[in-house]
Structures are given as C-alpha cells and as structure tokens.
Design an enzyme around this catalytic site. Structure first.
Site, mmCIF file in Angstrom:
data_model
loop_
_atom_site.group_PDB
_atom_site.id
_atom_site.type_symbol
_atom_site.label_atom_id
_atom_site.label_comp_id
_atom_site.label_asym_id
_atom_site.label_seq_id
_atom_site.Cartn_x
_atom_site.Cartn_y
_atom_site.Cartn_z
ATOM 1 N N ASP A 126 0.863 -1.177 0.000
ATOM 2 C CA ASP A 126 0.000 0.000 0.000
ATOM 3 C C ASP A 126 0.904 1.233 0.000
ATOM 4 O O ASP A 126 1.094 1.878 1.025
ATOM 5 C CB ASP A 126 -0.892 -0.032 1.251
ATOM 6 C CG ASP A 126 -2.061 0.925 1.167
ATOM 7 O OD1 ASP A 126 -2.259 1.525 0.100
ATOM 8 O OD2 ASP A 126 -2.773 1.070 2.170
ATOM 9 N N ARG A 149 4.628 3.123 2.875
ATOM 10 C CA ARG A 149 5.111 1.949 3.608
ATOM 11 C C ARG A 149 6.627 1.809 3.419
ATOM 12 O O ARG A 149 7.323 1.394 4.340
ATOM 13 C CB ARG A 149 4.416 0.672 3.118
ATOM 14 C CG ARG A 149 2.890 0.755 3.106
ATOM 15 C CD ARG A 149 2.271 1.070 4.443
ATOM 16 N NE ARG A 149 0.818 1.165 4.376
ATOM 17 C CZ ARG A 149 0.094 2.126 4.945
ATOM 18 N NH1 ARG A 149 0.688 3.104 5.609
ATOM 19 N NH2 ARG A 149 -1.220 2.131 4.850
ATOM 20 N N ARG A 195 -5.148 12.254 -0.365
ATOM 21 C CA ARG A 195 -4.884 11.044 -1.141
ATOM 22 C C ARG A 195 -5.536 11.126 -2.522
ATOM 23 O O ARG A 195 -5.256 10.310 -3.400
ATOM 24 C CB ARG A 195 -5.406 9.817 -0.390
ATOM 25 C CG ARG A 195 -4.768 9.632 0.988
ATOM 26 C CD ARG A 195 -5.497 8.581 1.801
ATOM 27 N NE ARG A 195 -5.349 7.262 1.223
ATOM 28 C CZ ARG A 195 -6.115 6.218 1.536
ATOM 29 N NH1 ARG A 195 -7.101 6.370 2.431
ATOM 30 N NH2 ARG A 195 -5.911 5.051 0.983
ATOM 31 N N LYS A 251 -7.977 2.564 -6.991
ATOM 32 C CA LYS A 251 -8.939 2.439 -5.901
ATOM 33 C C LYS A 251 -9.633 3.780 -5.640
ATOM 34 O O LYS A 251 -9.175 4.805 -6.136
ATOM 35 C CB LYS A 251 -8.230 1.933 -4.630
ATOM 36 C CG LYS A 251 -7.103 2.860 -4.130
ATOM 37 C CD LYS A 251 -6.311 2.204 -3.005
ATOM 38 C CE LYS A 251 -5.253 3.159 -2.470
ATOM 39 N NZ LYS A 251 -4.377 2.525 -1.471
ATOM 40 N N HIS A 252 -10.759 3.812 -4.925
ATOM 41 C CA HIS A 252 -11.537 2.757 -4.289
ATOM 42 C C HIS A 252 -12.869 2.707 -5.012
ATOM 43 O O HIS A 252 -13.698 3.583 -4.791
ATOM 44 C CB HIS A 252 -11.757 3.039 -2.814
ATOM 45 C CG HIS A 252 -10.502 3.313 -2.030
ATOM 46 N ND1 HIS A 252 -9.850 4.533 -2.030
ATOM 47 C CD2 HIS A 252 -9.793 2.506 -1.195
ATOM 48 C CE1 HIS A 252 -8.790 4.467 -1.230
ATOM 49 N NE2 HIS A 252 -8.736 3.259 -0.718
ATOM 50 N N HIS A 305 -12.758 2.263 7.705
ATOM 51 C CA HIS A 305 -12.030 1.476 8.697
ATOM 52 C C HIS A 305 -12.864 1.308 9.965
ATOM 53 O O HIS A 305 -12.693 0.349 10.717
ATOM 54 C CB HIS A 305 -10.705 2.150 9.068
ATOM 55 C CG HIS A 305 -9.679 2.117 7.987
ATOM 56 N ND1 HIS A 305 -9.575 3.100 7.031
ATOM 57 C CD2 HIS A 305 -8.717 1.212 7.698
ATOM 58 C CE1 HIS A 305 -8.573 2.810 6.213
ATOM 59 N NE2 HIS A 305 -8.040 1.674 6.585
ATOM 60 N N ASP A 361 -10.785 -4.096 -0.729
ATOM 61 C CA ASP A 361 -10.095 -3.375 0.331
ATOM 62 C C ASP A 361 -9.980 -4.333 1.530
ATOM 63 O O ASP A 361 -10.538 -5.442 1.506
ATOM 64 C CB ASP A 361 -10.871 -2.110 0.696
ATOM 65 C CG ASP A 361 -9.975 -1.011 1.263
ATOM 66 O OD1 ASP A 361 -8.833 -1.307 1.666
ATOM 67 O OD2 ASP A 361 -10.419 0.157 1.300
#
Length: 512
Positions: free
Chosen positions: A75, A83, A145, A175-176, A188, A260
């Site tokens: 990701d 990351r 983002r 995405k998404h 989340h 996801d």
C-alpha cells in the site's frame, strides 16, 4: 520454484490463491512459506514489515525462493500513505500535490520513479493510485490522497499515474471503486454511504476509473461503501451489481478486482470476514485483501476453509472461484514477464521537484506583495497542531516542517499540540496559549493539517495570530480554510518532501 504440495486439491488451492494476507515481522514466517507451497499466490506488505530497501529486497527474495511467481503487494501511495518510508516520511508528494501542479508528465515521472524503487525491492503490485474525486472536503479518509475535487483533473492524473507505475513493471491497483470521495465516514470504522443519483456517479465518481481502465490498469480495488443508486442492499465490495454488472459489464474491465481490507469494520463489523469474503468472491472480486490488522495463519485457514465450504454448500459457484484464481495467476504472469529489475534510469529528486512545484505561497496582504516577506534567519518555534491520524495514514509516520527547519536553521525548537479535553473552542484556545508560552520570543511557525475539518485548530490559530500576527502558517492538508498569517504555505500533503519544500521557503532557500 516449489511445486504445490501433494495432496492439496484444486478447490483448496484456488481458495488459497485468491487470498492476499499480511503477516508480522521483517522475515517471512514458516506458516506463510508453507501456504505459498500449497497454493497461496499473493502476500501483502505493510510498514511493520519494512525497515530498509535492502531488508525488503531480502524479504521478497525469501518469498520467491518458495514461489517464484508470487505477487508481492504493498500500500504505497507516496505522500501521506507510505510503507517504504513509514519511519521517515515519503520522498514523493501524494496525489493532491500532483493535482495542484497539474502536469500529467510530472505525475507519470513520479509514479515511474516510485515504481522503479518498488521493483528494485521485489514488489510487483501496488495498491495505488487513489482515483477518488474528493468532492466532500470533510472526507476523513481520502483528502490529500485524492488528486482533487475536479473530475477531469482526477481522471487525467489517475491515467498518468497508472501508466507511469506500470512502465516500471509494477501493476497498478486503482482504488476505491466506485469512488470514496463523497463520504464523511471512514470505512475502517463504519460503513460509509453515498446518496447521490446514478447520473452524478457516472459523471463524477466513475470518470477516473474509466480513465484508469483505458490506461490499462492491471487491478482495481473495491470500496467498502454503500451506494444505494447502484445497490441499495450491499456495499460495493459485496455487490454483484457493482463489481460484475457495472465494473465488468458497463465499464468493460477485464483485470483483477481486489477488495479493500476485509478486516475493516465496514465489512467485519457487519458480515464478518469469512462471510464477507465468500460474498465478495461471489459478487465478482478476485482477490481478498486481509492483513492490515489481522495477520496470522489462523486467519488464512479460516478464509480458505470458508471459501471451500461455500463451494461445497452450493453458495459459491466453483467456476467463479476458479475464475478468480485464474485472474490472480494471470496478473502474476504479467508481473513476471514485466521483469523484476527496475525499468529506466533513476529519477533523482523528482519527488522534491514535484513538492516544490506544488506549493501555494500567500504572503499577508499588508506585506506589500510576494517580495516583501523576509526569510527567517533565526531558528523559530514550530507549533504542530496535530489531529488524530486516520488509519490508512497511520500515526507512526512523521510529518511537518520541524525536522527540515532544524536542518536549515539549527536551533529550531518544536512542540506538538492537540485538542485535549473540553469543548473544541476551549481546547483550541488552550492549545494556542500553550504554544505561545512555549515559543517565548521566537518567531512562530504553526503547522496544521486540514484546518477546515478541525474547529479546535482554527481556534488555536486565532489565539496565536491575535498575539503574534507575524506567525507563519503551513497547511499540510487540503487547503480549504482561507490563508492567514504573515505567510501562508499550502503544501497539499504532509510527505517529508512537502515539509522540505515549505522549510526552504521559510528559510529563504527558495524565493517567493
């Protein structure tokens, strides 16, 4: 390449093949290597798995020693969601900064260089870019983002990012789907809902995905969002109408569909990860992403067994599971043919160049124009007004301008202030007074992130500016609030290079 373990039937192998699990640690655990030998074809990596490029390259080599064609996913969006550089901050600005520049060739170059670095470490699938149109400025999880709130801008930069990333041999996962931009809830934590007509979705949310498909994106990630105009009953990840009818049928997409994270509360809290995974594959998804918060052999076996049991019970057609597994293998084949050595020449400081170009610098009107601002020569006090980070970004990644100002103006002092207790206005005034006391006679640089979403942050700035109107304000989120302060710098993101670019302006390294 290790052959599949003897005695593992085709159905069980296919069930393992469609899983994209994570794990803990910086080396592959024995259980993961064992499952790769039994049919597991993908592994997801997170910040917890990475300490350096050399360590990451050794980890991916360890995985490929067990299964040569394994898909290694990450990701890595650059910008706020990184990351590769989770402990230092990204060398690349995120989508919102690239959208602010609006140079598609620059976006292509940034994505290519990011892909080149991923490929050099053995990563061949990136869960990026975010194609969401950030139409709701209060969005708590997308924000910077996104390339922006303009549909056309988001579409052309999504396409440029896809082609840039894939030119380096790394598969893009756009995405998404069908678009997470018009949400006010973080999936989340709960299930977001988008209540707009189908024609608005077609003209806004779907346009960047059409562009990504036209650009050849190898994967698309579904969103855990309820869109009643498309399916009033099930979120997109579990909706056959959305994944098969719309994405496959109307949009003509034939690549891999990835979910996801199934451990996110939008799915796990309502359906459970086992039932949710079965419904997702039945709806048309091909790969089940799980492992952001759940990462062990027991989870993999639970999901594998749930898929096998659903087929045997007649709840999931065996041919649908087989088709999903074949799509995973097809992408692994593309990734292998694309090569694992980084394509092209290193891009140097393309990320810093992009971050510099993304800045919007606004001096106070009374200063007499851009040339009237005098760069700092004495070390300031940096007051970071710190919001709670969303889970996608994480709170372990540093942000701000303090580290860069310490380098440019040695002796710079910093402090972090948050809402704390009390009402938002009281908390903000308290934070502002605390910052003033800590700053003393030093010039104040106040760093905020999405001031428009945090009333306490606005109150803190009010308090600071009332006493110290010479305060410099750096906005590192979406710059929706009006510029204020002696100098206002909008970076359009909180990546390390965005902080560097802002610090250069404050210290006079880069002129206004």
């Amino acid at each position: 390449m290790t052959t599949l373990a003897s005695g593992t039937d085709t159905l069980t192998r296919d069930a393992l093949t469609v899983l994209q699990p994570g794990f803990t640690g910086t080396t592959a655990p024995d259980w993961l290597l064992r499952r790769l030998g039994e049919g597991l074809a993908s592994v997801g990596l997170f910040g917890r798995n990475i300490t350096s490029p050399a360590q990451l390259a050794a980890l991916t080599a360890q995985l490929r020693a067990e299964r040569d064609d394994v898909l290694v996913a990450i990701d890595e969006e650059g910008g706020d969601v990184t990351r590769l550089e989770v402990r230092s901050g990204s060398s690349f600005p995120g989508n919102h900064a690239l959208g602010a520049v609006d140079d598609v060739e620059l976006t292509h170059q940034v994505a290519h260089e990011l892909g080149r670095r991923l490929a050099a470490c053995g990563v061949n699938l990136d869960w990026a870019p975010s194609a969401d149109v950030n139409s709701n400025p209060a969005n708590p999880v997308i924000g910077v983002r996104s390339f922006g709130a303009d549909t056309g801008l988001a579409a052309r930069h999504t396409a440029a990012y896809v082609t840039g990333l894939q030119s380096a041999g790394v598969a893009a996962c756009t995405k998404h789907f069908p678009g997470h931009g018009d949400t006010a809830v973080d999936s989340h934590h709960a299930l977001p809902r988008i209540d707009v007509p189908a024609d608005v979705l077609a003209e806004r949310e779907l346009v960047p995905f059409r562009a990504a498909i036209a650009a050849g994106t190898r994967a698309v990630m579904s969103a855990h969002i309820l869109v009643p105009a498309l399916d009033p009953d099930r979120p997109a990840t579990l909706s056959r109408r959305i994944l098969t009818g719309l994405l496959r049928g109307e949009l003509g997409y034939d690549g891999l569909i990835v979910t996801d994270g199934m451990e996110m509360r939008a799915i796990a809290g309502t359906y459970g990860i086992e039932r949710g995974s079965v419904l997702a594959i039945a709806a048309g998804a091909d790969a089940i992403c799980v492992g952001g918060g759940l990462a062990d052999d027991a989870i993999v076996l639970r999901l594998r067994d749930a898929l096998v049991a659903a087929v045997r019970a007649g709840e999931l057609p065996e041919e649908r599971l087989a088709d999903a597994a074949e799509r995973v293998r097809a992408l692994a084949g593309w990734a292998g043919s694309a090569g694992r050595s980084p394509g092209g020449t290193p891009g140097g400081e393309i990320g810093l160049e992009a971050a510099r170009r993304a800045l919007t610098v606004t001096p106070a009107p009374g200063l007499g124009g851009p040339g009237a601002f005098t760069a700092l020569t004495e070390p300031p006090y940096v007051a970071a007004l710190t919001p709670v980070a969303n889970i996608a970004v994480g709170d372990e990644t540093p942000w701000g301008v303090a580290a860069e100002l310490v380098h440019l103006l040695p002796g710079t002092v910093t402090g972090s202030f948050s809402a704390g207790d009390g009402t938002e206005s009281e908390a903000g005034r308290s934070a502002g007074r605390a910052a003033l006391q800590a700053a003393g006679a030093r010039r104040v640089v106040a760093v905020v992130r999405d001031e428009h979403r945090h009333p306490w942050m606005a109150s803190a700035l009010d308090t600071l500016l009332a006493t110290r109107p010479d305060t410099i304000v750096v906005e590192m989120g979406v710059p929706q609030a009006a510029p204020r302060g002696a100098l206002h710098i909008a970076t359009h993101g909180a990546a390390r290079v965005c902080g560097r670019a802002a610090a250069e302006v404050i210290a006079g390294i880069t002129g206004l």
